[in-house]
Design an enzyme around this catalytic site. Structure first.
Site, short mmCIF file in Angstrom:
data_model
loop_
_atom_site.label_atom_id
_atom_site.label_comp_id
_atom_site.label_asym_id
_atom_site.label_seq_id
_atom_site.Cartn_x
_atom_site.Cartn_y
_atom_site.Cartn_z
CB SER A 1 -0.87 -0.07 1.22
OG SER A 1 -0.25 -0.02 2.38
CG ASP B 1 -3.30 5.86 6.81
OD1 ASP B 1 -2.39 5.85 6.84
OD2 ASP B 1 -4.08 5.53 5.78
CG HIS C 1 -0.39 4.13 4.34
ND1 HIS C 1 -1.61 3.84 4.74
CD2 HIS C 1 0.20 3.12 3.86
CE1 HIS C 1 -1.93 2.64 4.46
NE2 HIS C 1 -0.88 2.24 3.85
#
Ligand SMILES: *[C@@H]1O[C@H](CO)[C@@H](O)[C@H](O)[C@H]1NC(C)=O
Length: 372
Positions: free
Chosen positions: A48, A337, A340
């Site tokens: 991700s 977040d 990340h």
């Protein structure tokens, strides 16, 4: 009075920009970028941190295709960021366009010749990693997708096999994966067995043996210039900080990552020697990340222990939820977040790895690797 205040503010801002060179980079990520491609293509494998939309096409809870993800880049794209990722900035440093996600490709014409991004959120080196989220393309799966691209799609774009071989040998292959094998496997004993079977060193060995055969597969398909990206200090991300009483890094988690990174550095050397004609670069993200979390002001940030979105203790354990209101001053935050970084941090990591001024890669920068 009013005008004096404005003048003062302007002077202060100029001084701040002079004093904080890193801040300039945020405003102008292309500083030091090549105007012409320095390598034919960039092929991207990972999770991700660098997925630029592949998981939009999968049935999974690991998605970032909703507001406020992408709030600073014109709307949600599937990137787990308020804007761009490290590889988006990195591609620009190499004179390349932003590399499209594999699943977004509906045709395979010349537009794929600058590279393809196969990264998938929640994916790991191990196939089972992240399975509780739903579908994801594990590293093995990503390499299979690349293998299919090379077998079926790319040959149509070259005169002969020799040209294709040259193209692959000149292109850069970036592998940024491993964090989920800890976050979404080893550190979740209620869902995965790995921590009962392996101690920290044994698990790092398992990951490295698996990765070695995966890289060898890439080599056999034609990859020669490869970048192995280390994992950051996961014990210092907000989802773990929120679990500690005093907001300090969880050392037991960092103590799992350190042997992983040191083995990754080792295979950078051993594979470089055992695979003829290959050139491996190791990108160290751990040290910068640790430093920016500990001393955010050095890089122009003010908040490094809380996420911009999913702010606060309870929320800090989740990703940013649909329609959740993020912080306003996003360039002040290290974390977008709970897992990340913000695009401001991504821009700095890219400059430190890909640019002509890179400091975080051994033995040479990704820019220099691309040029070989
Ligand atoms: C890796 O191999 C290349 C030749 O392919 C060589 O030029 C380079 O020095 C090697 N790097 C290391 C760190 O051994």
């Amino acid at each position: 009075m009013e005008r004096r205040r404005v003048t003062f503010a302007a002077t202060f801002l100029c001084l701040l920009l002079l004093l904080l060179p890193e801040l300039n980079v945020v405003a102008n990520a292309q500083d030091g970028a090549a105007t012409e491609p320095v390598t034919p293509a960039l092929f991207i494998f990972g999770d991700s941190l660098i997925d630029d939309g592949n998981n939009n096409y999968l049935v999974t809870a690991a998605k970032a295709n909703y507001f406020p993800y992408g709030i600073d880049s014109g709307g949600p794209t599937g990137r787990f960021s308020n804007g761009l990722t490290v590889v988006d900035y990195g591609a620009q440093y190499l004179g390349l366009p932003i590399i499209p996600p594999y699943f977004s490709l509906t045709s395979f014409g010349k537009h794929i010749l600058r590279g393809i991004n196969y990264a998938s959120a929640a994916a790991g080196i191990l196939d089972e990693t992240g399975r509780h989220y739903g579908q994801r393309t594990s590293l093995n799966g990503q390499i299979s997708q690349f293998q299919e691209t090379v077998a079926l799609k790319l040959p149509l774009l070259f005169q002969n096999q020799d040209e294709l071989t040259q193209y692959l040998a000149k292109s850069v292959f970036l592998i940024d994966i491993g964090g989920n094998d800890y976050l979404n496997n080893y550190l979740q004993p209620e869902r995965y067995d790995s921590s009962r079977i392996y101690d920290g060193e044994g698990f790092a060995d398992l990951l490295m043996n698996t990765l070695t055969s995966q890289i060898t597969r890439l080599y056999n398909i034609g990859a020669r210039k490869m970048v192995l990206v280390g994992t950051g200090p996961l014990g210092c991300i907000p989802s773990f900080l929120s679990k500690s009483s005093d907001n300090s890094c969880v050392q037991s988690v960092n103590n799992l990552i350190i042997p992983f990174n040191s083995r990754l550095t080792q295979i950078t050397n051993t594979l470089n020697q055992s695979l003829p004609g290959s050139f491996f670069v190791y990108q160290n993200t751990y040290d910068f990340f640790y430093d920016v979390i500990k001393t955010p002001s050095k890089y122009g940030f003010t908040v490094s222990t809380k996420a911009c979105c999913g702010n606060g203790r309870a929320g800090g354990e989740l990703t940013c939820l649909p329609l959740q209101q993020p912080c306003a001053d996003r360039n002040q935050y290290v974390f977008w977040d709970s897992f990340h970084p913000t695009q401001a941090v991504n821009a700095i990591i890219a400059r430190r790895g890909y640019s002509q001024y890179a400091t975080d890669c051994i033995p040479i920068s990704i820019y220099q690797l691309a040029q070989l």
